[in-house]
Write an enzyme that holds these catalytic residues in place. Structure first.
Site, short mmCIF file in Angstrom:
data_model
loop_
_atom_site.label_atom_id
_atom_site.label_comp_id
_atom_site.label_asym_id
_atom_site.label_seq_id
_atom_site.Cartn_x
_atom_site.Cartn_y
_atom_site.Cartn_z
N HIS A 157 -2.58 0.97 7.03
CA HIS A 157 -2.94 0.93 5.61
C HIS A 157 -3.14 2.35 5.09
O HIS A 157 -3.58 3.24 5.82
CB HIS A 157 -4.23 0.13 5.42
CG HIS A 157 -4.63 -0.05 3.98
ND1 HIS A 157 -3.82 -0.64 3.04
CD2 HIS A 157 -5.76 0.31 3.31
CE1 HIS A 157 -4.42 -0.65 1.86
NE2 HIS A 157 -5.61 -0.08 2.00
N CYS A 198 0.82 -1.22 0.00
CA CYS A 198 0.00 0.00 0.00
C CYS A 198 0.85 1.27 0.00
O CYS A 198 0.64 2.17 -0.82
CB CYS A 198 -0.97 -0.01 1.18
SG CYS A 198 -0.21 0.02 2.82
N GLU A 225 -5.98 1.46 -4.31
CA GLU A 225 -5.21 0.89 -3.21
C GLU A 225 -4.55 -0.43 -3.59
O GLU A 225 -4.96 -1.13 -4.51
CB GLU A 225 -6.10 0.66 -1.99
CG GLU A 225 -7.14 -0.42 -2.19
CD GLU A 225 -7.98 -0.69 -0.95
OE1 GLU A 225 -7.63 -0.18 0.14
OE2 GLU A 225 -8.99 -1.41 -1.07
#
Length: 335
Positions: free
Chosen positions: A290, A236, A302
């Site tokens: 994240h 990420c 993402e």
């Protein structure tokens, strides 16, 4: 003629390398549609605890360094706004001559601006000379198209390529004060307008968000691999790192550090190009695990997790586990 063939091949290869180098430099130079016109200097509105704000707060060696910078800038006929950029940069990089002048602090970084001989800034002795280092810094600054229309922190970052591009902002009030004390100039900085959002965030230069978004979305379908930063796979924060690198903005490597790499705005006010974060405890940024790129219209790009290809997905602002503040990379970070 046979003897000349290898020479010709070598010359052709050199041309290709040089052109490639120019292309790479172009990726990290703010210009064209990435220029910002009329942007304010958000750092001027901030009041960081413990940060010196006037010449009286500095040590004698720092005041002397500031005078040297302003004198060298005036000698080059550089405009006062360039003095501000140079002073803020020198304060961030060397605390205005109190660190890294004689002994390298990071790799071979030396002098007021922590310039590196290995990166073509000059010899070690030249870089240690405050006048030389100031003139070299300003020469590169003045060569940037429309640098005077950039926020001070972005102008400094474009020259320095710092790992923490927003760090220069907190020195803007001090730099403005020094310019006023040393030269009587009071109009070289552009404070943001007063109001509820004053000092919270600045607007990204046009083109930065689009470039980052285009890069990230183009990676759709590639596999998630923890720790990967491309080009064939990403995690990420690795995807965010490379997307903004393509736009000329340097981010830290991991998501927790990326949270602090720009101004914060409530997620309900997120704009395309902002970073959204998820945490085990959404009230504690230290638990962030994240990060994703907001595309606008309720969508994010993402790298989610192992086994799930990189993709665009819908998002609700906020959703469960989302940190209530988004980060706008390339703008002044929170104090």
């Amino acid at each position: 003629m046979r003897l000349l063939i290898p020479v010709g091949v070598l010359a052709l290869g050199l041309v290709v390398v040089l052109l490639g180098g120019l292309l790479v430099v172009g990726q990290f130079t703010v210009g064209g549609d990435q220029q910002a016109a009329g942007t304010c200097d958000a750092g001027a509105d901030r009041s960081a605890v413990g940060v010196p704000r006037t010449a009286a707060d500095l040590q004698p060696v720092q005041r002397q360094a500031a005078a040297t910078i302003v004198g060298a800038a005036k000698g080059m006929a550089a405009p006062p706004r360039a003095w501000i950029v140079a002073l803020a940069t020198a304060m961030q990089e060397s605390r205005m001559g109190t660190a890294g002048m004689d002994v390298a602090v990071d790799h071979d970084s030396l002098g007021l601006f922590q310039q590196r001989p290995s990166q073509g800034w000059g010899t070690a002795d030249e870089i240690r000379d405050p006048v030389y280092s100031t003139r070299t810094f300003l020469s590169r600054l003045l060569a940037i198209p429309d640098w005077q229309d950039m926020p001070i922190t972005l102008a400094a970052q474009t020259v320095q390529r710092s790992a923490f591009p927003g760090a220069y902002a907190k020195w803007e009030p001090l730099a403005a004060s020094l310019v006023g004390d040393l030269a009587g100039v009071t109009s070289a900085i552009r404070p943001c307008a007063e109001g509820p959002a004053a000092g919270i965030a600045t607007t990204l230069p046009p083109g930065v968000a689009k470039t980052a978004i285009d890069f990230a979305v183009a990676a759709s379908g590639k596999p998630y691999v923890w720790g990967a930063t491309g080009p064939s796979s990403y995690d990420c924060s690795g995807l965010m790192l490379r997307a903004f690198q393509a736009a000329g903005v340097v981010l830290p490597r991991v998501s927790q550090d990326q949270y602090g790499a720009g101004a914060h705005v409530p997620v309900a006010q997120a704009q395309p190009g902002d970073l959204l974060f998820w945490a085990y405890d959404s009230s504690d940024p230290n638990t962030i695990h994240h990060v994703a790129l907001y595309l606008g219209d309720g969508k994010i790009m993402e790298a989610q997790q192992t086994g799930v290809p990189l993709a665009v997905r819908p998002v609700k602002l906020p959703e469960k586990g989302m940190v209530p503040l988004a980060t706008r990379p390339g703008t002044a970070p929170p104090v």
